[in-house]
Scaffold this motif. Sequence first.
Motif, mmCIF file in Angstrom:
data_model
loop_
_atom_site.group_PDB
_atom_site.id
_atom_site.type_symbol
_atom_site.label_atom_id
_atom_site.label_comp_id
_atom_site.label_asym_id
_atom_site.label_seq_id
_atom_site.Cartn_x
_atom_site.Cartn_y
_atom_site.Cartn_z
ATOM 1 N N GLN A 65 74.039 116.653 -30.743
ATOM 2 C CA GLN A 65 73.023 115.596 -30.725
ATOM 3 C C GLN A 65 72.155 115.764 -29.490
ATOM 4 O O GLN A 65 72.658 115.896 -28.382
ATOM 5 C CB GLN A 65 73.692 114.211 -30.707
ATOM 6 C CG GLN A 65 72.754 113.044 -30.636
ATOM 7 C CD GLN A 65 71.961 112.853 -31.914
ATOM 8 O OE1 GLN A 65 72.419 113.178 -32.992
ATOM 9 N NE2 GLN A 65 70.763 112.333 -31.781
ATOM 10 N N SER A 66 70.835 115.758 -29.665
ATOM 11 C CA SER A 66 69.915 115.878 -28.535
ATOM 12 C C SER A 66 69.560 114.502 -27.991
ATOM 13 O O SER A 66 69.340 113.562 -28.757
ATOM 14 C CB SER A 66 68.639 116.594 -28.962
ATOM 15 O OG SER A 66 68.917 117.912 -29.323
ATOM 16 N N VAL A 67 69.494 114.409 -26.668
ATOM 17 C CA VAL A 67 69.182 113.152 -25.987
ATOM 18 C C VAL A 67 68.148 113.445 -24.906
ATOM 19 O O VAL A 67 68.275 114.417 -24.162
ATOM 20 C CB VAL A 67 70.449 112.535 -25.343
ATOM 21 C CG1 VAL A 67 70.105 111.278 -24.573
ATOM 22 C CG2 VAL A 67 71.496 112.258 -26.389
ATOM 23 N N MET A 79 67.470 106.464 -21.714
ATOM 24 C CA MET A 79 67.947 107.520 -22.600
ATOM 25 C C MET A 79 67.535 107.216 -24.027
ATOM 26 O O MET A 79 67.551 106.058 -24.443
ATOM 27 C CB MET A 79 69.468 107.653 -22.504
ATOM 28 C CG MET A 79 69.943 108.037 -21.127
ATOM 29 S SD MET A 79 71.702 108.221 -21.025
ATOM 30 C CE MET A 79 71.876 109.855 -21.665
ATOM 31 N N ALA A 81 67.995 108.930 -28.043
ATOM 32 C CA ALA A 81 68.513 109.963 -28.941
ATOM 33 C C ALA A 81 67.354 110.525 -29.755
ATOM 34 O O ALA A 81 66.501 109.787 -30.245
ATOM 35 C CB ALA A 81 69.576 109.377 -29.863
#
Length: 92
Positions: A65-67, A79, A81
């Motif tokens: 998962q990219s954050v 932050m 997602a």
Amino acid sequence: MDILQTQQIMTVLVFLGVLGLAWLVVQLNRTKLAQKTHAGRRLIIRETAGLGNGERALLIEAEGQSVLAILPRKGQVQMMALSHPASSEGAE
């Protein structure tokens, strides 16, 4: 009065030779070493960028998962997602 003696010059040359050989070994085995150092990591920082005024943006990948994280000098971290973009095959 000699400033440098022959033994000192030879010691420096041998040291630089050993250092050069170590560098060569690391360069030849770079991919194997990188795999070993990254094995088992769950959190990977993909990109960093300075935004000015002490703020930084980080693109982090955790378990696929990219954050996106914005780190200000003072204040709270933000932050978000990121969803994975649609594949280019489906766009045609």
